[in-house]
Design a protein around this motif. Structure first.
Motif, PDB file in Angstrom:
ATOM      1  N   LEU A 110      96.712  -8.779 -37.235  1.00  7.51           N
ATOM      2  CA  LEU A 110      97.003  -9.147 -35.882  1.00  7.51           C
ATOM      3  C   LEU A 110      97.075  -8.093 -35.160  1.00  7.51           C
ATOM      4  O   LEU A 110      97.911  -7.034 -35.393  1.00  7.51           O
ATOM      5  CB  LEU A 110      98.057 -10.402 -35.668  1.00  7.51           C
ATOM      6  N   THR A 111      96.474  -7.895 -33.998  1.00  6.03           N
ATOM      7  CA  THR A 111      96.915  -6.933 -33.097  1.00  6.03           C
ATOM      8  C   THR A 111      96.889  -7.573 -31.601  1.00  6.03           C
ATOM      9  O   THR A 111      95.988  -8.370 -31.169  1.00  6.03           O
ATOM     10  CB  THR A 111      95.495  -5.934 -32.742  1.00  6.03           C
ATOM     11  N   ASP A 112      98.161  -7.314 -31.034  1.00  6.21           N
ATOM     12  CA  ASP A 112      98.367  -8.059 -29.797  1.00  6.21           C
ATOM     13  C   ASP A 112      97.590  -7.223 -28.460  1.00  6.21           C
ATOM     14  O   ASP A 112      97.778  -6.071 -28.494  1.00  6.21           O
ATOM     15  CB  ASP A 112      99.988  -7.794 -29.351  1.00  6.21           C
ATOM     16  N   ILE A 113      96.756  -8.146 -28.043  1.00  7.56           N
ATOM     17  CA  ILE A 113      95.881  -7.492 -27.067  1.00  7.56           C
ATOM     18  C   ILE A 113      96.101  -8.255 -25.686  1.00  7.56           C
ATOM     19  O   ILE A 113      95.325  -8.208 -24.829  1.00  7.56           O
ATOM     20  CB  ILE A 113      94.446  -7.610 -27.323  1.00  7.56           C
ATOM     21  N   SER A 114      97.362  -8.808 -25.715  1.00 15.46           N
ATOM     22  CA  SER A 114      97.789  -9.405 -24.201  1.00 15.46           C
ATOM     23  C   SER A 114      97.717  -8.699 -23.261  1.00 15.46           C
ATOM     24  O   SER A 114      97.140  -8.912 -22.231  1.00 15.46           O
ATOM     25  CB  SER A 114      99.018 -10.107 -24.499  1.00 15.46           C
ATOM     26  N   GLU A 115      98.438  -7.254 -23.589  1.00 14.32           N
ATOM     27  CA  GLU A 115      98.389  -6.470 -22.270  1.00 14.32           C
ATOM     28  C   GLU A 115      96.821  -5.936 -22.094  1.00 14.32           C
ATOM     29  O   GLU A 115      96.860  -5.645 -20.751  1.00 14.32           O
ATOM     30  CB  GLU A 115      99.461  -5.240 -22.654  1.00 14.32           C
ATOM     31  N   ARG A 116      96.322  -5.732 -23.167  1.00 14.05           N
ATOM     32  CA  ARG A 116      94.937  -5.207 -22.771  1.00 14.05           C
ATOM     33  C   ARG A 116      94.159  -6.265 -22.068  1.00 14.05           C
ATOM     34  O   ARG A 116      93.231  -5.683 -21.204  1.00 14.05           O
ATOM     35  CB  ARG A 116      94.265  -4.794 -24.100  1.00 14.05           C
ATOM     36  N   ARG A 117      94.198  -7.467 -22.523  1.00 11.50           N
ATOM     37  CA  ARG A 117      93.285  -8.493 -21.972  1.00 11.50           C
ATOM     38  C   ARG A 117      93.798  -8.331 -20.418  1.00 11.50           C
ATOM     39  O   ARG A 117      92.990  -8.933 -19.490  1.00 11.50           O
ATOM     40  CB  ARG A 117      93.680  -9.818 -22.522  1.00 11.50           C
ATOM     41  N   ALA A 118      95.333  -8.474 -20.161  1.00  8.37           N
ATOM     42  CA  ALA A 118      95.794  -8.366 -18.670  1.00  8.37           C
ATOM     43  C   ALA A 118      94.894  -7.442 -17.883  1.00  8.37           C
ATOM     44  O   ALA A 118      94.518  -7.504 -16.536  1.00  8.37           O
ATOM     45  CB  ALA A 118      97.031  -8.304 -18.505  1.00  8.37           C
ATOM     46  N   TRP A 119      94.972  -6.189 -18.666  1.00  4.74           N
ATOM     47  CA  TRP A 119      94.394  -5.190 -17.813  1.00  4.74           C
ATOM     48  C   TRP A 119      92.785  -5.134 -17.581  1.00  4.74           C
ATOM     49  O   TRP A 119      92.430  -4.859 -16.315  1.00  4.74           O
ATOM     50  CB  TRP A 119      94.578  -3.650 -18.539  1.00  4.74           C
ATOM     51  N   GLU A 120      92.150  -5.815 -18.696  1.00  5.64           N
ATOM     52  CA  GLU A 120      90.725  -6.021 -18.368  1.00  5.64           C
ATOM     53  C   GLU A 120      90.412  -7.113 -17.404  1.00  5.64           C
ATOM     54  O   GLU A 120      89.358  -6.844 -16.676  1.00  5.64           O
ATOM     55  CB  GLU A 120      90.135  -6.556 -19.871  1.00  5.64           C
ATOM     56  N   GLU A 121      91.379  -8.109 -17.360  1.00  3.09           N
ATOM     57  CA  GLU A 121      91.141  -9.060 -16.242  1.00  3.09           C
ATOM     58  C   GLU A 121      91.436  -8.573 -14.899  1.00  3.09           C
ATOM     59  O   GLU A 121      90.653  -8.644 -13.825  1.00  3.09           O
ATOM     60  CB  GLU A 121      91.975 -10.088 -16.421  1.00  3.09           C
ATOM     61  N   HIS A 122      92.290  -7.391 -14.705  1.00  3.37           N
ATOM     62  CA  HIS A 122      92.524  -6.827 -13.841  1.00  3.37           C
ATOM     63  C   HIS A 122      91.586  -5.992 -13.196  1.00  3.37           C
ATOM     64  O   HIS A 122      90.723  -5.983 -12.005  1.00  3.37           O
ATOM     65  CB  HIS A 122      93.925  -5.886 -13.801  1.00  3.37           C
ATOM     66  N   PHE A 123      90.814  -5.165 -14.227  1.00  2.00           N
ATOM     67  CA  PHE A 123      89.727  -4.117 -14.058  1.00  2.00           C
ATOM     68  C   PHE A 123      88.532  -5.158 -13.602  1.00  2.00           C
ATOM     69  O   PHE A 123      87.543  -4.581 -12.850  1.00  2.00           O
ATOM     70  CB  PHE A 123      89.488  -3.301 -15.394  1.00  2.00           C
ATOM     71  N   ARG A 124      88.270  -6.188 -14.142  1.00  2.00           N
ATOM     72  CA  ARG A 124      87.454  -7.232 -13.889  1.00  2.00           C
ATOM     73  C   ARG A 124      87.435  -7.594 -12.581  1.00  2.00           C
ATOM     74  O   ARG A 124      86.435  -7.561 -11.926  1.00  2.00           O
ATOM     75  CB  ARG A 124      87.283  -8.082 -14.949  1.00  2.00           C
ATOM     76  N   TYR A 125      88.662  -7.991 -12.332  1.00  2.00           N
ATOM     77  CA  TYR A 125      88.802  -8.384 -10.750  1.00  2.00           C
ATOM     78  C   TYR A 125      88.410  -7.142  -9.768  1.00  2.00           C
ATOM     79  O   TYR A 125      87.680  -7.408  -8.727  1.00  2.00           O
ATOM     80  CB  TYR A 125      90.180  -8.659 -10.616  1.00  2.00           C
ATOM     81  N   LEU A 126      88.819  -5.809 -10.159  1.00  2.00           N
ATOM     82  CA  LEU A 126      88.729  -4.842  -9.276  1.00  2.00           C
ATOM     83  C   LEU A 126      87.082  -4.617  -9.109  1.00  2.00           C
ATOM     84  O   LEU A 126      86.572  -3.983  -8.201  1.00  2.00           O
ATOM     85  CB  LEU A 126      89.180  -3.554  -9.831  1.00  2.00           C
ATOM     86  N   SER A 127      86.202  -4.693 -10.400  1.00  2.00           N
ATOM     87  CA  SER A 127      85.004  -4.465 -10.389  1.00  2.00           C
ATOM     88  C   SER A 127      84.245  -5.480  -9.600  1.00  2.00           C
ATOM     89  O   SER A 127      83.140  -5.183  -9.325  1.00  2.00           O
ATOM     90  CB  SER A 127      84.518  -4.485 -11.864  1.00  2.00           C
TER      91      SER A 127
END
Length: 960
Positions: A502-519
């Protein structure tokens, strides 16, 4: 035959008869004794078998309960019969548990009984059957009986096997046998002597020849020919003797063959022993009592790297690192020399090359026939690979515990058996909370049960699953992890475990959502950007096709926003754009989409419409809202907008067509005076099609040579001489004919084609100006520079390349810039103009007067000339306003020490007015229309402007 020979024969016959009698007696005695011996041994074996079944039933349970006192009593009772020499009960390690001698208890049997056979004991245990062998001239029968301890209450047999050693004493039975045999033998001999006497009397003469024949056969037999026979077939005792002798010879031949077979069997047994010794996977070594090597098998020699001869000169200490000497000495003293063997222990060897490696050792004492210690023997196994495996396991354990990934191990029933620290950190649960519990990757509402079922099905069928999964942390918050689930199987194919990473990707997913929003959104206003808008538009088109409803695309541009941006600064402009975006959000429904395309352009998607008027009503509402007063940083101003509207499916069937048509309608609204909206029409569609044709044709025009340059003369008013020429482009389309610059230049600017076209114009104009110089005509060549071309980063390089290409001195090139471009007044614009002046070219402002330039504004720019727009010159003699503007421009230029040229001069009256008010230059149809280069050359020659090229310095500026 003489008497002596007869006597000899008689003696011989007598001897033979006596010998035969002795042989027959001996054979009888041997057979009798052998039969009795076999009878006694068979009887003993039957006794052992009966005893085995009784003991296994009774003692097996007593052994399981460790009732050795009861067993000891049973042994004593058995000894009382006098048939047993000794009875010993042994455990798995061959230690005495009960025995006929009480002082033997708990001692190794090897130290107590020299005739104990470990091989027969192991064979009895392995085969679970009794093993019997004779001892001491067959006077003792030794039996090994395996006993399985069992408990009748649990009905289960234990895995260990005890061994009962019985020595059956045949001494008394043999004594009785001998006494009985003596009586029988004595009787037999007496009868034999009587028979021999009678035989001698009856066969005195008749058997001499047969006896001689028998003697000859006997001699041959004595010579080793056991196949020799007397061949006497007499129906009397001599024939019987002959047959007996022949049978004896046959028996001897058979015995000799049996002896040879025994010898062969012994050789085979020795060969097998050597094979076991030589082919053992473990190293085996024999050592003397002082530790010197006596022998070793090939595996042992290979392990140490010595030959057998080399090893026999060494002791075991020579092959052991010094740090192990004291340790091993203590092991040998405490175990080997006290109990005869050692437990398996580990040490290190050093081979011939000095390599030190770990080994596993087991040693035992080597005993002689009478129990004396002859030496030692032991097995050694190289455990380097095992040690490496143990190191790897230790490393794996460390990795497991210190891994940054969470690791969980479950059994085949999905029950948690182990987790690492990272798993606890990621999930919040400790091992004590999840051990023995079913592995749950979800709580209520986090993951769909069908998804989890699919996950486990993939892991079970394919042995692997990887993907993203949601779970609820112990603190109650939902997290996202990347899970890799692998199946681990046993050798038999059964599922042993599942291992999850298990790798916690919660923070990465939050950043991805943020970057997706920015894109997908505009950074300034937060509105969807072009990419997201096109995606939503595509989806809306599909929905409209299904529902039959209309949708509208509105392209909106803020009017004169650039003036606000330039005059008040970008920070005010950004705030204004943000305020406009907020008002737009309030004017549309949740199903609609507003997007900022860039700059001051917005595009709207309006869905769920039934008629065109629905979209128009929304646009009117939006324009009214946008036009309200804005108060930003103490600035109060109004902003209007121009909107173009296209509808699906009326004005286009795809997103590209709808956006393009809305854009075209917006430009039509701009052209109509701004602060209005325009709905796309067929006329605009035709213009859009024409624009596409023009853009497509322009891309081929340069390659196909369709672009031509014309030149219009520029006249010095005072002297009437041609002092320059303005370069004007013409397009000769193969299908559409001559296309006006007013039609294709805007398209070229919008498409970016103006950059390569403008470079081509510069090169050709400079080349032509240089050619006229070579012909003796010194003219300034004027070239219009588009705003798009001016802002392009390569403008200075383009000018330098054109000058180098044509070899034209830079002071003979004049670049005409639009007043609108100059009015931007940015530092970047001024910087470009200054760099162009440093090259040496001249700069002028084209169509001056149409903008709002002021004297103070013009002072900032490095310009050389102003060109009065023809719209003022046209009515200069009849319109006082145009005349006043023209005079103001001339006066302003004179005050700034700039040259002034008027364009569009078509008659003498206009020229006279310009001459009276000190205008420097003019151009227009009054002198000449724009001409091709060859016609322009003819015009030059027809006027009095020619001077010898040799008299004109190359770098001299043109006359004023």
């Amino acid at each position: 035959m003489n008497r002596r020979q007869s006597k000899s024969v008689n003696l011989l016959l007598t001897g033979v008869i006596l010998t035969l009698g002795v042989l027959v007696a001996s054979f009888f005695v041997f057979g009798r004794l052998n039969t009795a011996q076999n009878h006694i041994e068979s009887y003993a074996e039957r006794q052992v078998d009966e005893l085995s079944s009784v003991i296994d039933a009774d003692w097996g349970e007593q052994i399981a309960r460790k009732e050795f006192a009861t067993i000891q009593t049973g042994i004593s009772n058995m000894l009382a019969s006098g048939e047993y020499r000794s009875i010993v009960l042994l455990d798995e390690q061959n230690r005495v548990q009960a025995a006929s001698r009480l002082d033997w208890a708990q001692q190794p049997v090897l130290m107590l009984m020299s005739d104990f056979s470990e091989k027969d004991a192991a064979l009895a245990r392995k085969g679970q059957r009794r093993v019997i062998r004779p001892l001491l001239d067959r006077s003792i029968i030794q039996a090994y009986l395996p006993i399985k301890p069992h408990d009748t209450q649990s009905l289960m047999r234990q895995q260990t096997t005890s061994l009962l050693l019985i020595e059956y004493d045949l001494t008394y039975a043999k004594r009785d046998m001998r006494q009985d045999a003596v009586r029988h033998i004595a009787l037999f001999l007496a009868l034999l002597m009587l028979l021999l006497g009678i035989t001698w009397m009856l066969l005195d003469q008749s058997i001499r020849q047969p006896l001689l024949q028998l003697r000859m056969a006997a001699r041959r037999m004595a010579g080793g020919d056991l196949h020799a026979r007397s061949k006497l077939d007499l129906p009397n005792e001599l024939g019987d003797l002959s047959r007996t002798l022949d049978d004896m010879a046959a028996r001897l031949a058979s015995d000799r063959q049996a002896l040879l077979s025994q010898q062969n069997a012994l050789s085979e047994s020795e060969r097998k022993y050597k094979a076991l010794f030589n082919d053992s996977r473990d190293g085996i070594a024999l050592l003397s009592t002082d530790g010197k090597y006596i022998d070793a098998n090939p595996q042992y020699l290979s392990m140490l790297g010595y030959t057998r001869e080399e090893l026999l000169h060494l002791s075991y200490e020579d092959c052991t690192p010094k740090r192990w000497h004291a340790i091993e000495t203590q092991i040998l003293e405490n175990q080997l020399f006290k109990r005869g063997y050692t437990d398996e222990y580990e040490k290190e060897y050093v081979d011939k090359n000095g390599r030190v490696f770990p080994v596993s050792i087991k040693a035992s004492l080597l005993y002689g026939e009478y129990g004396e210690v002859l030496g030692m023997w032991g097995t050694a196994r190289d455990i380097s690979e095992r040690k490496q495996a143990e190191s790897k396991l230790l490393l794996a354990a460390r990795v497991f515990e210190n891994s940054g990934e969470g690791i969980v191990i479950v059994d085949g029933t999905r029950t948690v058996v182990s987790i690492n620290a990272a798993f606890s950190r990621i999930t919040g649960y400790e091992l004590t909370e999840v051990y023995g519990q079913p592995l749950q990757f979800h709580a209520a509402g986090v993951n769909d049960d069908g998804f989890l079922q699919t996950l486990w099905q993939a892991a079970e069928s394919g042995g692997y699953w990887e993907g993203e999964i949601r779970y609820r942390h112990r603190d109650g918050n939902n997290r996202t992890v990347w899970l890799t689930l692998r199946q681990v199987k046993e050798a038999n194919g059964h599922v042993a475990n599942y291992i999850g990473h298990l790798t916690d990707i919660s923070e990465r997913r939050a950043w991805e959502e943020h970057f997706r929003y920015l894109s997908e959104h505009d950074y300034l206003t937060g509105l969807p950007n072009r990419t997201l808008f096109q995606d939503r538009l595509q989806q809306a088109i599909l929905q409209s096709k299904r529902s039959g409803e209309k949708l509208a695309v509105a392209f909106m541009d803020l009017d004169r926003f650039k003036n606000i941006n330039d005059s008040l600064g970008h920070h005010i402009g950004d705030k204004l754009l943000h305020a406009v975006a907020e008002r737009l959000k309030q004017c549309v429904r949740s199903s609609d989409t507003i997007s900022r395309q860039g700059g001051d352009e917005f595009i709207l998607l309006l869905t769920g419409l039934h008629r065109r008027e629905d979209a128009i009503q929304i646009i009117e509402h939006i324009q009214a809202a946008v036009a309200n007063v804005y108060l930003i940083d103490d600035y109060e101003f109004n902003v209007t907008s121009s909107v173009g509207l296209s509808l699906f499916p009326d004005d286009g069937n795809d997103h590209d067509a709808l956006i393009k048509n809305a854009d075209a309608a917006m430009y039509q609204a701009k052209a109509a005076g701004r602060n209005s909206y325009h709905v796309f029409t067929d006329e605009l569609k035709e213009k859009a099609v024409e624009r596409v044709q023009i853009e497509s044709g322009l891309r081929r025009a340069l390659e196909n040579g369709e672009l031509r340059l014309n030149y219009q003369p520029q006249i010095d008013i005072a002297s009437g001489r041609i002092i320059g020429a303005e370069t004007l482009i013409r397009w000769h389309h193969p299908e559409l004919g001559v296309i006006s610059p007013l039609r294709f230049i805007p398209v070229a600017e919008e498409s970016g084609l103006i950059v390569p076209i403008g470079e081509w114009i510069l090169q050709q104009a400079c080349k032509q100006a240089r050619q006229w110089q070579v012909d003796g005509f010194e003219l300034t060549i004027a070239v219009n520079i588009s705003a798009v071309q001016f802002r392009h980063k390569s403008l200075e390089d383009t000018v330098n390349r054109a000058l180098a290409y044509s070899n034209l001195p830079p002071q003979w090139l004049e670049l005409e810039l639009t007043e609108g471009l100059i009015m931007e007044g940015s530092d970047a614009i001024i910087g470009i103009m200054q760099r162009l002046r440093q090259i040496g070219v001249k700069l002028s402002i084209d169509d001056f007067g149409t903008g709002y330039s002021s004297l103070s504004y013009l002072k900032r720019f490095p310009i050389d000339k102003l060109k009065i727009d023809q719209s003022f010159v046209r009515d200069i003699t009849s319109d006082p306003d145009d005349a006043a503007i023209t005079r103001a421009i001339i006066n302003m230029a004179q005050s700034l020490k700039l040259k002034v040229i008027a364009e569009g001069v078509e008659n003498e009256a206009q020229l006279d007015y310009l001459r009276q008010h000190a205008c420097d230059e003019y151009q227009g149809y009054y002198c000449s229309k724009p001409l091709p280069a060859d016609e322009f050359s003819t015009l030059l020659q027809s006027m009095t402007t020619r001077r010898p090229a040799a008299n004109a310095p190359e770098n001299e500026p043109p006359p004023s």
